[in-house]
Design an enzyme around this catalytic site. Structure first.
Site, short mmCIF file in Angstrom:
data_model
loop_
_atom_site.label_atom_id
_atom_site.label_comp_id
_atom_site.label_asym_id
_atom_site.label_seq_id
_atom_site.Cartn_x
_atom_site.Cartn_y
_atom_site.Cartn_z
N ALA A 137 0.81 -1.22 0.00
CA ALA A 137 0.00 0.00 0.00
C ALA A 137 0.84 1.27 0.00
CB ALA A 137 -0.93 0.00 1.20
N ASP A 270 0.37 -2.51 12.69
CA ASP A 270 0.50 -1.88 11.36
C ASP A 270 -0.83 -1.23 10.98
OD1 ASP A 270 1.62 -1.09 8.94
OD2 ASP A 270 1.13 -2.96 7.92
ZN LIG Z 1 3.09 -0.14 7.92
#
Ligand SMILES: [Zn+2]
Length: 386
Positions: A137, A270
């Site tokens: 991403a 995360d």
């Molecule tokens: Zn990350």
């Protein structure tokens, strides 16, 4: 909890560095753990729980509660930190994603102010020296080759609060930046990488000491080409895992835990702004992200279908519970992975990360199902989020 007074915290299981006290109790005074005792206290406890663990330390997190470290201003960052505190995370390292260098400098300077104010405990740069082939991403537009001058600028902007930088070791110039980071006391982490095992081993020799979300954003392990995963598990480096049940199979987390060893596993979220948010559309850096059924993916991938997983929507409370109940790791090992080991890596082991006299009273209190009951952060009690 108290205004400079003392209080007693008692639990059926108190996870200390020297073993689990069953039962045990802690004296908390002036924001610190004054003493840890086995058995039951004579005086009444202000806080009771089934389990007492050190408060969680998330060293890889991009936001939460609808707010982000990669977007928005200081108030957004404060909101994200408060969201995570309500889920048991008493210390947090704010992770930035790949962006133009000047933007990373600006955001690092803003986060350094928040670190000085005690809102966060450091900065992690996840980029911009990452592999385009494994960028997940991360916005590929702003990926750049490793460059010591750029690293030095980013480090200066963070005014001593840069704790970690994620680098793809196979990129030209990576070893120089890895050496510069290690020499500056910044954790050089391998991640978003397409490196071979050999190249990864060279990077470890140059100073890589940590794996950014092992398995995710990396060339996969294969029996004849072990890749970065094989090399990282073959060396005594700390390895992050996202044990949320969607980034990694629970069995893989169990294998990684065994291979890394209890002192080298690190649980992270995360997580992005969407942590704790319902399904919908969010931003991660410049990228649009859609959360569906609790999983965040890049919106509108080329060619349709599902986009790359864009970070979890997990909390430390959730990954800790899953590591215990679904992965099946011993609670003491999970406490190490969620707190003691990240504290050590961040240079905070003299401050927090264990239930030990003299350290900050950062405590997660859990019930018999390992659900968060209360959070004590620097001696102050916070109610868990619903
Ligand atoms: Zn990350």
């Amino acid at each position: 909890m108290t205004d400079g007074g003392s209080a007693i915290v008692s639990a059926e299981h108190v996870v200390t560095p020297d073993g689990v006290l069953e039962p045990g109790w802690l004296e908390v005074a002036d924001g610190r753990i004054a003493a840890v005792h086995p058995g039951r206290s004579q005086a009444p406890a202000a806080h009771r729980a089934r389990w007492a663990l050190p408060g969680f330390i998330d060293m890889h997190v991009h936001g939460g509660g609808g707010a982000s470290f990669t977007e928005g201003g200081p108030d957004d960052a404060r909101r994200a930190a408060a969201f995570h505190r309500a889920h048991g995370t008493t210390r947090i390292v704010a992770s930035l994603v790949t962006a133009p260098l000047a933007e990373l400098e600006r955001r690092s300077a803003m986060l350094a102010e928040l670190a000085e104010a005690g809102v966060i405990d450091g900065i992690h740069l996840e980029g911009p020296f990452l592999s385009a082939a494994r960028c997940g991403a991360q916005n590929p537009r702003y990926l750049t080759l490793p460059d010591v001058a750029a690293f030095t600028r980013l480090q200066a902007a963070s005014r001593g609060w840069l704790r970690m930088i994620t680098i793809a070791p196979e990129l030209p110039g990576a070893l120089e930046v890895i050496r510069a980071a290690a020499a500056a006391g910044v954790i050089a982490a391998a991640g978003h990488t397409d490196a071979s095992a050999e190249t990864t081993a060279e990077a470890i020799a140059a100073g890589v000491s940590h794996a950014t979300h092992l398995f995710n954003g990396m060339r996969p392990i294969r029996h004849r080409s072990p890749g970065p995963v094989g090399a990282l598990l073959d060396h005594p480096v700390t390895c992050e895992v996202i044990a949320d049940g969607s980034h990694l199979d629970d069995l893989i987390v169990r294998l990684a835990a065994r291979a890394a060893g209890p002192g080298n596993l690190v649980l992270i979220t995360d997580v992005m702004a969407a942590a704790g948010m319902s399904d919908g559309d969010y931003r991660l850096g410049e990228l649009d992200v859609t959360v569906s059924a609790g999983v965040a993916r890049l919106a509108e991938p080329e060619g349709g279908g599902l986009g790359s997983i864009a970070g979890s929507t997990a909390t430390m409370e959730l990954v800790v519970r899953r590591a215990i109940t679904a992965v099946g790791l011993p609670v003491a090992d999970v406490a190490a992975a969620a707190s003691t080991t990240p504290a050590r890596r961040l240079g905070l082991d003299g401050v927090t990360g264990s239930l030990r006299a003299g350290l900050a009273a950062d405590i997660a209190l859990l019930d018999e199902d390992f659900r968060l009951q209360a959070v004590i952060a620097r001696g102050e009690r916070h109610q868990p989020a619903a």
